[in-house]
Design a protein around this motif. Structure first.
Motif, short mmCIF file in Angstrom:
data_model
loop_
_atom_site.label_atom_id
_atom_site.label_comp_id
_atom_site.label_asym_id
_atom_site.label_seq_id
_atom_site.Cartn_x
_atom_site.Cartn_y
_atom_site.Cartn_z
N THR B 8 38.69 115.41 27.12
CA THR B 8 37.76 115.57 26.40
C THR B 8 38.31 113.99 25.35
O THR B 8 37.80 113.00 25.16
CB THR B 8 37.30 115.91 25.10
OG1 THR B 8 38.86 116.08 24.75
CG2 THR B 8 36.59 116.88 25.23
N ILE B 23 35.56 111.53 25.53
CA ILE B 23 34.78 111.60 26.15
C ILE B 23 34.27 112.69 25.71
O ILE B 23 34.38 113.55 25.53
CB ILE B 23 34.82 112.41 27.82
CG1 ILE B 23 35.56 111.18 27.83
CG2 ILE B 23 33.41 112.11 28.32
CD1 ILE B 23 37.14 111.84 29.46
N TYR B 25 30.35 114.91 25.24
CA TYR B 25 29.62 115.22 26.19
C TYR B 25 28.40 115.35 25.31
O TYR B 25 28.22 116.87 24.26
CB TYR B 25 29.61 116.85 26.96
CG TYR B 25 30.66 116.18 27.91
CD1 TYR B 25 30.85 116.00 29.29
CD2 TYR B 25 32.11 115.64 27.51
CE1 TYR B 25 31.71 116.22 30.12
CE2 TYR B 25 33.26 115.68 28.12
CZ TYR B 25 33.19 116.02 29.96
OH TYR B 25 34.22 115.33 30.75
N SER B 29 32.23 117.41 21.26
CA SER B 29 33.31 116.96 22.77
C SER B 29 34.18 118.98 22.12
O SER B 29 34.89 118.85 22.89
CB SER B 29 34.65 116.15 21.82
OG SER B 29 34.86 116.47 21.18
N ILE B 32 32.98 122.37 25.81
CA ILE B 32 32.79 121.44 27.57
C ILE B 32 33.31 123.09 28.13
O ILE B 32 33.64 122.57 29.00
CB ILE B 32 33.46 120.65 27.13
CG1 ILE B 32 34.98 120.74 26.93
CG2 ILE B 32 32.48 119.43 26.65
CD1 ILE B 32 35.94 118.86 27.33
N ASP B 43 22.05 116.38 27.70
CA ASP B 43 23.23 116.20 27.47
C ASP B 43 23.96 114.51 28.40
O ASP B 43 23.13 114.39 29.58
CB ASP B 43 23.89 117.40 28.31
CG ASP B 43 24.48 118.60 27.98
OD1 ASP B 43 23.42 118.29 26.84
OD2 ASP B 43 24.41 119.16 28.48
N SER B 44 24.48 114.39 27.34
CA SER B 44 24.96 112.57 27.90
C SER B 44 25.80 112.31 28.20
O SER B 44 26.67 113.30 27.08
CB SER B 44 24.31 111.30 27.67
OG SER B 44 24.23 111.48 25.98
N VAL B 45 26.73 111.92 29.14
CA VAL B 45 28.34 111.34 28.47
C VAL B 45 28.50 110.50 28.08
O VAL B 45 27.55 109.72 28.22
CB VAL B 45 29.22 111.52 29.77
CG1 VAL B 45 30.30 111.04 30.25
CG2 VAL B 45 28.73 112.66 30.75
N GLU B 46 29.08 110.17 26.69
CA GLU B 46 29.17 108.60 25.77
C GLU B 46 30.70 108.23 25.61
O GLU B 46 31.52 110.13 25.35
CB GLU B 46 28.61 109.45 24.58
CG GLU B 46 28.83 108.06 24.08
CD GLU B 46 28.00 108.31 23.05
OE1 GLU B 46 28.05 107.65 21.29
OE2 GLU B 46 27.05 109.07 22.57
#
Lengths: 92, 158
Positions: B8, B23, B25, B29, B32, B43-46
């Motif tokens: 993460t 990171i 998700y 975080s 995961i 779901d987006s990765v930010e």
């Protein structure tokens, strides 16, 4: 081996120059191979993104973050590409 | 509390700094550790800045500055013990180089190379620099024992 022995083997009499070249050579060795490995720890601050690389660190081998639940330092991944957001004006 | 930091957290090298990111998700975080994940468009990765303070929480590991000159010979045992090395802050001709003998011999090649460089003979300089790196590799290979195996074809008659 002393500096004098090195000077005799190289056939030079310029002490200061030889000392400087030895420093250069050691730096090159440290940059190429892992001769002397050290660790540096610093605080992670809430909302702060940038942290300076230690001045006396020559080659980064890993960057780790303390997992406070597991009480262990774990290596983290290096991001290959710079994130799209160049500055977050309101970090959480 | 930080957990699963290896999954993460990430860093990006930016000049003399590193940029730390968490990171996220799907905005969190925490969850995961899945084995099978069904794709979810929500779901987006930010990436976001660290959202907690961790005392002594960032650790760099790497090759460190080494004191180039010491007052004792680092390659000689003293009464069967490792020598006590203290930095020589004002080095002179009597100072010892803080390297093992093979790396010191590599330094000699480096100095010979620099002398040739100063004399304008680039060919000889390249030769000595090659010798320098050859000794570095030799010193490094002294630390490990590599075994090479070759597969043998069962139907090969030689």
């Amino acid at each position: 081996m002393t500096v004098q022995e090195v000077m005799e083997r190289t056939g030079t009499t310029e002490t200061k120059l030889v000392l400087a070249w030895i420093r250069d050579a050691i730096h090159l060795i440290q940059s190429t191979y892992n001769e002397n490995i050290g660790t540096w720890k610093t605080d992670v601050t809430d909302g702060q993104r940038d942290y300076p690389i230690p001045a006396d660190l020559i080659k980064i081998m890993s960057v780790s973050i303390k997992d406070t639940e597991a009480k262990k330092f774990k290596k983290i991944r290096r991001l290959v590409f710079q994130p799209t957001v160049t500055e977050d004006l309101e970090p959480e | 509390m930080s957990r699963n930091v290896e999954q993460t957290w990430g860093y990006y090298i930016s000049g003399r700094n590193i940029q730390l990111y968490e990171i996220k998700y799907g905005g969190t975080s925490q969850d995961i550790n899945f084995r099978v994940k069904v794709p979810n468009p929500e779901d987006s990765v930010e990436l976001q800045y660290p959202d907690e303070t961790i005392t002594g929480g960032l650790m760099f590991e790497g090759t460190a500055f080494i004191e180039p000159f010491v007052s004792n010979d680092p390659n000689l045992l003293v009464n069967g013990e490792q020598p006590d090395l203290s930095a020589d802050t004002s080095p002179d001709e009597d100072s010892h180089i803080n390297l093992n003998r093979m790396l010191t011999l590599a330094c000699i090649d480096y100095i010979k190379g620099m002398l040739q460089d100063r004399a304008g003979d680039v060919g000889k300089k390249e030769y000595y620099i090659k010798e320098f790196y050859s000794k570095l590799a030799d010193s490094e290979s002294n630390k490990r024992r590599d075994i090479m195996t070759f597969p043998v074809s069962p139907f090969a008659l030689r």
